[in-house]
Design a protein around this motif. Structure first.
Motif, PDB file in Angstrom:
ATOM      1  N   LEU A  48       0.862  -1.187   0.000  1.00 31.84           N
ATOM      2  CA  LEU A  48       0.000   0.000   0.000  1.00 31.84           C
ATOM      3  C   LEU A  48       0.898   1.237   0.000  1.00 31.84           C
ATOM      4  N   TRP A  49       1.065   1.823  -1.168  1.00 29.33           N
ATOM      5  CA  TRP A  49       2.060   2.890  -1.331  1.00 29.33           C
ATOM      6  C   TRP A  49       1.369   4.169  -1.796  1.00 29.33           C
ATOM      7  N   PRO A  50       1.643   5.290  -1.159  1.00 28.48           N
ATOM      8  CA  PRO A  50       0.998   6.539  -1.596  1.00 28.48           C
ATOM      9  C   PRO A  50       1.472   6.933  -3.003  1.00 28.48           C
ATOM     10  N   ALA A  51       0.505   7.215  -3.877  1.00 33.85           N
ATOM     11  CA  ALA A  51       0.856   7.557  -5.262  1.00 33.85           C
ATOM     12  C   ALA A  51       1.764   8.782  -5.317  1.00 33.85           C
ATOM     13  N   ALA A  52       1.606   9.678  -4.331  1.00 27.65           N
ATOM     14  CA  ALA A  52       2.378  10.936  -4.361  1.00 27.65           C
ATOM     15  C   ALA A  52       3.809  10.752  -3.849  1.00 27.65           C
ATOM     16  N   GLU A  53       4.106   9.592  -3.276  1.00 28.00           N
ATOM     17  CA  GLU A  53       5.439   9.389  -2.682  1.00 28.00           C
ATOM     18  C   GLU A  53       6.339   8.675  -3.682  1.00 28.00           C
ATOM     19  N   PRO A  54       7.507   9.245  -3.967  1.00 22.92           N
ATOM     20  CA  PRO A  54       8.386   8.591  -4.950  1.00 22.92           C
ATOM     21  C   PRO A  54       8.721   7.160  -4.527  1.00 22.92           C
ATOM     22  N   THR A  80       0.400  -6.060   8.708  1.00 26.38           N
ATOM     23  CA  THR A  80      -0.511  -5.134   9.374  1.00 26.38           C
ATOM     24  C   THR A  80      -0.556  -5.426  10.872  1.00 26.38           C
ATOM     25  N   ALA A  81      -0.889  -4.394  11.638  1.00 28.37           N
ATOM     26  CA  ALA A  81      -1.018  -4.564  13.095  1.00 28.37           C
ATOM     27  C   ALA A  81      -2.177  -5.493  13.421  1.00 28.37           C
ATOM     28  N   ALA A  82      -3.222  -5.479  12.590  1.00 29.21           N
ATOM     29  CA  ALA A  82      -4.372  -6.353  12.856  1.00 29.21           C
ATOM     30  C   ALA A  82      -3.963  -7.819  12.772  1.00 29.21           C
ATOM     31  N   ASP A  94       0.317   1.398  11.793  1.00 27.38           N
ATOM     32  CA  ASP A  94      -0.297   0.068  11.853  1.00 27.38           C
ATOM     33  C   ASP A  94       0.024  -0.768  10.612  1.00 27.38           C
ATOM     34  N   LEU A  95       1.055  -0.347   9.894  1.00 28.53           N
ATOM     35  CA  LEU A  95       1.431  -1.051   8.666  1.00 28.53           C
ATOM     36  C   LEU A  95       2.940  -0.921   8.509  1.00 28.53           C
ATOM     37  N   VAL A  96       3.606  -2.027   8.221  1.00 27.01           N
ATOM     38  CA  VAL A  96       5.053  -1.957   7.986  1.00 27.01           C
ATOM     39  C   VAL A  96       5.373  -2.675   6.685  1.00 27.01           C
ATOM     40  N   PHE A 120       9.394   0.659   6.045  1.00 27.49           N
ATOM     41  CA  PHE A 120       8.543   1.845   6.042  1.00 27.49           C
ATOM     42  C   PHE A 120       7.383   1.583   6.993  1.00 27.49           C
ATOM     43  N   TRP A 121       7.256   2.437   8.015  1.00 28.90           N
ATOM     44  CA  TRP A 121       6.167   2.311   9.001  1.00 28.90           C
ATOM     45  C   TRP A 121       5.107   3.338   8.644  1.00 28.90           C
ATOM     46  N   ARG A 122       3.861   2.904   8.471  1.00 29.83           N
ATOM     47  CA  ARG A 122       2.800   3.810   8.018  1.00 29.83           C
ATOM     48  C   ARG A 122       1.532   3.616   8.831  1.00 29.83           C
ATOM     49  N   ARG A 123       0.620   4.569   8.614  1.00 28.52           N
ATOM     50  CA  ARG A 123      -0.762   4.407   9.053  1.00 28.52           C
ATOM     51  C   ARG A 123      -1.568   4.153   7.790  1.00 28.52           C
ATOM     52  N   ALA A 124      -2.172   2.979   7.695  1.00 29.58           N
ATOM     53  CA  ALA A 124      -2.823   2.575   6.438  1.00 29.58           C
ATOM     54  C   ALA A 124      -3.893   3.584   6.024  1.00 29.58           C
ATOM     55  N   ALA A 125      -4.640   4.112   7.007  1.00 27.00           N
ATOM     56  CA  ALA A 125      -5.755   5.011   6.673  1.00 27.00           C
ATOM     57  C   ALA A 125      -5.276   6.299   6.013  1.00 27.00           C
TER      58      ALA A 125
END
Ligand SMILES: [Zn+2]
Ligand SMILES: [Zn+2]
Length: 296
Positions: A48-54, A80-82, A94-96, A120-125
């Motif tokens: 799950l990668w943000p389109a705006a992030e290189p 995922t943390a879940a 909650d996402l690595v 990369f540690w992210r918040r999925a939402a």
């Protein structure tokens, strides 16, 4: 699908209580080839990668003429943390995701691979506009097939792991070895093989590194993810062999050489560590510090 590890022939509480203080939880991931989506936990497959992030690149390469070139990293894993509450996610995440360079880098990597291997540690939402389509690591002529995972879904199983000789106090390691020898037993308790989160790495090839500590803050490192060429030892394929503990009970009818058997034993298709295994370690004080990668 449920995949189950058989019990060890050694029951530490009954047989060797001195091992109990060294027990550590681990999660056998049991990756199996499939088509994971970008929101779940998986090895290989889309993250799950943000389109705006290189998309990250490894810049640590030069061709024979000394000209620098870059390689897009390849998505290796996402958790995922879940699915994995045992991962110590930094606050607000909650996402690595693990991405690394598809070309081999020289060993060893006591301070991590820098830009070649990154978590990369992210918040999925927060990823509201995800990237569709990720760079094909094989589009560049320079890549190592053994560094590119097949897409796999996971069938996590919680197990208890114990350290190998290298991480046990010397006296205890010797006594355990003697105890096994006297009973004609093979150690099927320590350093669980295959892809796993947590637990212990088997260091018997290189021995322990001089210091297993974070390159940034010197806190102890802990095993985050073990990658392994094989989910269970090759010897277990001999049909007459006694059942091997780590071959899942549900897959014991499979035989080597057929597609299902090979997919069970080498699902990910990577040969990290030249056909053995490797461990990605994170800082126990702050998992955002650069990870360290050790192959065996
Ligand atoms: Zn690289
Ligand atoms: Zn640190």
């Amino acid at each position: 699908m449920k995949l189950t590890t058989a019990p060890s022939v050694i029951e530490p509480a009954r047989d060797f209580p001195d091992l109990l203080p060294h027990a550590r939880p681990a999660v056998r991931l049991h990756p199996r080839r499939g088509t994971p989506g970008p929101y779940g936990s998986h090895i290989g497959g889309p993250v799950l990668w943000p389109a705006a992030e290189p998309w990250p690149e490894c810049t640590d390469h030069k061709d024979v003429n000394g000209r620098a070139y870059t390689l897009p990293l390849v998505a290796v894993a996402q958790f995922t943390a879940a699915d994995f509450p045992e991962i110590r996610f930094p606050d607000g995440t909650d996402l690595v995701q693990l991405l690394w360079c598809p070309d081999w880098h020289d060993q060893p990597h006591p301070e991590g691979w820098g830009q070649a291997c990154r978590l990369f540690w992210r918040r999925a939402a927060e990823v509201t506009d995800p990237l569709t389509g990720q760079p094909d690591p094989k589009a560049h002529p320079r890549y190592d097939e053994g560094m590119i995972p097949r897409a796999c879904v996971l069938h996590p199983e919680r197990v208890t792991d114990y350290p190998g000789d290298e991480e046990l106090p010397a006296g205890l390691a010797d006594r355990f070895e003697t105890w096994l020898t006297e009973r004609g037993l093979t150690d099927d308790l320590t350093t669980v093989p295959g892809y796993k989160l947590g637990g212990y790495l088997d260091w018997r090839t290189t021995g322990l590194p001089a210091a297993l500590e974070c390159g940034e803050c010197r806190a102890p490192l802990e095993l985050f993810l073990q990658c392994d060429t094989h989910e269970y030892p090759l010897g277990s394929w001999a049909p007459d062999d006694a059942p091997d503990r780590f071959r899942p009970l549900e897959e014991r009818h499979l035989r080597t050489g057929d597609e299902a058997g090979d997919a069970s034993r080498e699902p990910v298709g990577m040969t990290v560590g030249r056909g053995s295994h490797a461990g990605l370690f994170v800082c126990s004080a702050d998992p955002r510090h650069p990870a360290s990668f050790f192959t065996q």
